[in-house]
Design a protein around this motif. Structure first.
Motif, PDB file in Angstrom:
ATOM      1  N   ALA A  36       7.016  19.506 -28.087  1.00 24.99           N
ATOM      2  CA  ALA A  36       7.742  19.086 -27.123  1.00 24.99           C
ATOM      3  C   ALA A  36       8.959  19.959 -26.822  1.00 24.99           C
ATOM      4  O   ALA A  36       9.551  20.262 -25.833  1.00 24.99           O
ATOM      5  CB  ALA A  36       7.715  17.274 -27.175  1.00 24.99           C
ATOM      6  N   LYS A  37       9.848  19.924 -28.241  1.00 24.47           N
ATOM      7  CA  LYS A  37      10.717  20.681 -28.312  1.00 24.47           C
ATOM      8  C   LYS A  37      10.190  21.855 -28.126  1.00 24.47           C
ATOM      9  O   LYS A  37      11.608  22.646 -27.212  1.00 24.47           O
ATOM     10  CB  LYS A  37      11.507  20.382 -29.735  1.00 24.47           C
ATOM     11  N   GLU A  38       9.711  22.821 -28.398  1.00 23.39           N
ATOM     12  CA  GLU A  38       8.935  24.212 -27.828  1.00 23.39           C
ATOM     13  C   GLU A  38       8.938  24.455 -26.307  1.00 23.39           C
ATOM     14  O   GLU A  38       8.937  25.372 -25.756  1.00 23.39           O
ATOM     15  CB  GLU A  38       8.142  24.354 -28.162  1.00 23.39           C
ATOM     16  N   LEU A  39       8.501  23.023 -25.261  1.00 24.12           N
ATOM     17  CA  LEU A  39       8.608  23.374 -23.332  1.00 24.12           C
ATOM     18  C   LEU A  39       9.893  22.569 -23.181  1.00 24.12           C
ATOM     19  O   LEU A  39      10.013  22.659 -22.059  1.00 24.12           O
ATOM     20  CB  LEU A  39       7.728  21.900 -22.968  1.00 24.12           C
ATOM     21  N   GLY A  40      10.593  22.284 -24.154  1.00 26.90           N
ATOM     22  CA  GLY A  40      12.235  22.169 -23.982  1.00 26.90           C
ATOM     23  C   GLY A  40      12.582  20.711 -24.127  1.00 26.90           C
ATOM     24  O   GLY A  40      14.075  20.892 -23.074  1.00 26.90           O
ATOM     25  N   LEU A  41      12.011  19.725 -24.210  1.00 24.74           N
ATOM     26  CA  LEU A  41      12.560  18.508 -24.148  1.00 24.74           C
ATOM     27  C   LEU A  41      13.127  17.962 -25.079  1.00 24.74           C
ATOM     28  O   LEU A  41      13.220  18.645 -26.604  1.00 24.74           O
ATOM     29  CB  LEU A  41      11.039  17.427 -24.261  1.00 24.74           C
ATOM     30  N   GLN A  42      14.112  17.205 -24.968  1.00 24.22           N
ATOM     31  CA  GLN A  42      15.013  16.734 -25.615  1.00 24.22           C
ATOM     32  C   GLN A  42      14.037  14.644 -26.334  1.00 24.22           C
ATOM     33  O   GLN A  42      13.812  14.803 -25.067  1.00 24.22           O
ATOM     34  CB  GLN A  42      15.909  15.996 -25.509  1.00 24.22           C
ATOM     35  N   LEU A  43      14.017  14.769 -26.989  1.00 23.80           N
ATOM     36  CA  LEU A  43      13.615  13.018 -27.892  1.00 23.80           C
ATOM     37  C   LEU A  43      14.818  12.720 -27.988  1.00 23.80           C
ATOM     38  O   LEU A  43      15.884  13.115 -28.940  1.00 23.80           O
ATOM     39  CB  LEU A  43      12.696  13.887 -28.813  1.00 23.80           C
ATOM     40  N   GLN A  44      14.351  11.782 -28.124  1.00 22.82           N
ATOM     41  CA  GLN A  44      15.168   9.990 -28.306  1.00 22.82           C
ATOM     42  C   GLN A  44      14.455   9.216 -28.990  1.00 22.82           C
ATOM     43  O   GLN A  44      13.433   8.432 -28.067  1.00 22.82           O
ATOM     44  CB  GLN A  44      16.011   9.790 -27.247  1.00 22.82           C
ATOM     45  N   TYR A  45      14.741   8.654 -29.954  1.00 24.54           N
ATOM     46  CA  TYR A  45      13.894   7.619 -30.348  1.00 24.54           C
ATOM     47  C   TYR A  45      15.015   6.523 -29.705  1.00 24.54           C
ATOM     48  O   TYR A  45      16.002   5.472 -30.004  1.00 24.54           O
ATOM     49  CB  TYR A  45      13.542   7.134 -32.164  1.00 24.54           C
ATOM     50  N   LYS A  46      14.233   5.412 -29.474  1.00 22.74           N
ATOM     51  CA  LYS A  46      14.844   4.486 -29.166  1.00 22.74           C
ATOM     52  C   LYS A  46      14.063   2.837 -29.124  1.00 22.74           C
ATOM     53  O   LYS A  46      12.905   3.449 -29.858  1.00 22.74           O
ATOM     54  CB  LYS A  46      14.765   4.256 -27.167  1.00 22.74           C
ATOM     55  N   THR A  47      14.219   1.643 -29.090  1.00 18.37           N
ATOM     56  CA  THR A  47      13.946   0.864 -29.257  1.00 18.37           C
ATOM     57  C   THR A  47      13.654  -0.332 -27.990  1.00 18.37           C
ATOM     58  O   THR A  47      15.126  -0.014 -27.278  1.00 18.37           O
ATOM     59  CB  THR A  47      14.483  -0.354 -30.507  1.00 18.37           C
ATOM     60  N   ARG A  48      13.436  -1.572 -27.491  1.00 21.28           N
ATOM     61  CA  ARG A  48      13.898  -2.266 -25.967  1.00 21.28           C
ATOM     62  C   ARG A  48      13.233  -3.246 -26.856  1.00 21.28           C
ATOM     63  O   ARG A  48      12.017  -3.512 -26.668  1.00 21.28           O
ATOM     64  CB  ARG A  48      13.027  -1.424 -24.934  1.00 21.28           C
ATOM     65  N   VAL A  49      13.874  -4.499 -26.372  1.00 25.28           N
ATOM     66  CA  VAL A  49      13.820  -6.158 -25.744  1.00 25.28           C
ATOM     67  C   VAL A  49      12.523  -5.627 -24.248  1.00 25.28           C
ATOM     68  O   VAL A  49      14.073  -6.113 -23.731  1.00 25.28           O
ATOM     69  CB  VAL A  49      14.409  -6.877 -26.075  1.00 25.28           C
ATOM     70  N   LEU A  50      11.052  -5.972 -24.462  1.00 23.99           N
ATOM     71  CA  LEU A  50      10.730  -6.079 -23.451  1.00 23.99           C
ATOM     72  C   LEU A  50      11.360  -6.987 -22.270  1.00 23.99           C
ATOM     73  O   LEU A  50      11.680  -8.519 -22.673  1.00 23.99           O
ATOM     74  CB  LEU A  50       9.456  -5.590 -23.393  1.00 23.99           C
ATOM     75  N   PRO A  51      11.400  -7.355 -20.583  1.00 19.77           N
ATOM     76  CA  PRO A  51      12.067  -8.048 -20.157  1.00 19.77           C
ATOM     77  C   PRO A  51      10.590  -9.463 -19.667  1.00 19.77           C
ATOM     78  O   PRO A  51       9.508  -8.580 -20.480  1.00 19.77           O
ATOM     79  CB  PRO A  51      12.211  -7.713 -18.694  1.00 19.77           C
ATOM     80  N   HIS A  52      10.927 -10.644 -19.531  1.00 20.92           N
ATOM     81  CA  HIS A  52       9.253 -11.536 -20.211  1.00 20.92           C
ATOM     82  C   HIS A  52       8.859 -11.428 -19.325  1.00 20.92           C
ATOM     83  O   HIS A  52       9.093 -11.319 -18.137  1.00 20.92           O
ATOM     84  CB  HIS A  52      10.738 -13.004 -19.802  1.00 20.92           C
ATOM     85  N   GLY A  53       7.688 -11.410 -19.577  1.00 17.02           N
ATOM     86  CA  GLY A  53       6.390 -10.778 -18.314  1.00 17.02           C
ATOM     87  C   GLY A  53       5.951  -9.672 -18.884  1.00 17.02           C
ATOM     88  O   GLY A  53       4.580  -9.358 -18.278  1.00 17.02           O
ATOM     89  N   LEU A  54       7.135  -8.550 -19.564  1.00 12.46           N
ATOM     90  CA  LEU A  54       6.072  -6.741 -19.679  1.00 12.46           C
ATOM     91  C   LEU A  54       5.652  -6.370 -20.867  1.00 12.46           C
ATOM     92  O   LEU A  54       5.472  -5.844 -21.702  1.00 12.46           O
ATOM     93  CB  LEU A  54       7.337  -6.368 -19.541  1.00 12.46           C
ATOM     94  N   ASP A  55       6.017  -7.864 -21.925  1.00 17.94           N
ATOM     95  CA  ASP A  55       6.045  -7.969 -23.601  1.00 17.94           C
ATOM     96  C   ASP A  55       4.367  -8.222 -23.902  1.00 17.94           C
ATOM     97  O   ASP A  55       4.272  -7.563 -24.952  1.00 17.94           O
ATOM     98  CB  ASP A  55       6.616  -8.681 -23.831  1.00 17.94           C
ATOM     99  N   ARG A  56       3.492  -8.425 -23.657  1.00 20.73           N
ATOM    100  CA  ARG A  56       2.553  -8.269 -23.823  1.00 20.73           C
ATOM    101  C   ARG A  56       2.160  -9.775 -25.373  1.00 20.73           C
ATOM    102  O   ARG A  56       1.542  -8.479 -25.906  1.00 20.73           O
ATOM    103  CB  ARG A  56       1.626  -7.110 -23.792  1.00 20.73           C
ATOM    104  N   GLY A  57       3.277  -9.987 -25.470  1.00 19.66           N
ATOM    105  CA  GLY A  57       2.554 -10.267 -26.948  1.00 19.66           C
ATOM    106  C   GLY A  57       4.044  -9.618 -27.488  1.00 19.66           C
ATOM    107  O   GLY A  57       4.119 -10.943 -29.010  1.00 19.66           O
ATOM    108  N   TYR A  58       5.109  -9.037 -27.265  1.00 18.44           N
ATOM    109  CA  TYR A  58       5.057  -8.059 -28.236  1.00 18.44           C
ATOM    110  C   TYR A  58       7.499  -8.181 -27.863  1.00 18.44           C
ATOM    111  O   TYR A  58       6.872  -8.179 -26.698  1.00 18.44           O
ATOM    112  CB  TYR A  58       4.998  -6.589 -28.856  1.00 18.44           C
ATOM    113  N   GLY A  59       7.820  -8.935 -28.755  1.00 17.63           N
ATOM    114  CA  GLY A  59       9.493  -9.181 -28.918  1.00 17.63           C
ATOM    115  C   GLY A  59       9.636  -7.748 -28.244  1.00 17.63           C
ATOM    116  O   GLY A  59      10.506  -8.041 -26.883  1.00 17.63           O
TER     117      GLY A  59
END
Length: 159
Positions: free
Chosen positions: A36-59
């Motif tokens: 991905a870096k070779e293709l010129g993309l930047q990367l960022q590691y993130k975490t997110r609490v998904l909105p209710h209904g989108l979490d599919r059992g994961y918080g």
């Protein structure tokens, strides 16, 4: 007794080495991130609490954000964030935007987002960049699709 002590020490050393070594998935992710870096993309590691209904059992979900910067930022353009919801038949089939889009933008997004791998769960279009939120469960070949889609998303107007 001496053999028992030697066996325990050897098992301890082998266990320590196998714990420190990267797994197959770690190696694959490192290879994908390097590509991905070779293709010129930047990367960022993130975490997110998904909105209710989108979490599919994961918080919450941990993911990588693959970012393609705009050559010239679109001054004053609003941000558009889309989350993948396969059963949603809104203006962009399979995706839920955080704000209303006009028909031409929705149609263009629908065409472009159809090519993304299944584990891409979010797309972000801002004045300065476009990004996908990806759990990296795909293969190395998915990077080409992501890179091409990000490049094409740069042309979508943010109204």
């Amino acid at each position: 007794m001496t053999y028992l002590i030697i066996a325990v020490v050897v098992l301890y050393l082998v266990g320590t080495l196998t714990w420190v070594m990267p797994s197959r998935r770690d190696k694959k992710q490192a290879l994908m991130r390097s590509r991905a870096k070779e293709l010129g993309l930047q990367l960022q590691y993130k975490t997110r609490v998904l909105p209710h209904g989108l979490d599919r059992g994961y918080g919450a979900v941990a993911y990588m954000q693959y970012i393609q910067s705009r050559a010239v930022p679109q001054e004053g353009a609003p941000t558009l964030h889309l989350l993948r919801i396969p059963e949603d038949e809104g203006p962009v089939p399979g995706w839920t935007p955080d704000r209303a889009c006009d028909g031409a933008t929705s149609e263009a997004l629908g065409r472009l987002l159809a090519d993304l791998p299944e584990d891409v769960f979010g797309v972000l279009l801002t004045a300065g960049a476009v990004a996908v939120e990806w759990q990296e469960k795909g293969s190395l070949s998915d990077l080409g699709s992501i890179s091409n889609t990000l490049e094409a998303l740069l042309a979508v107007p943010l109204e």
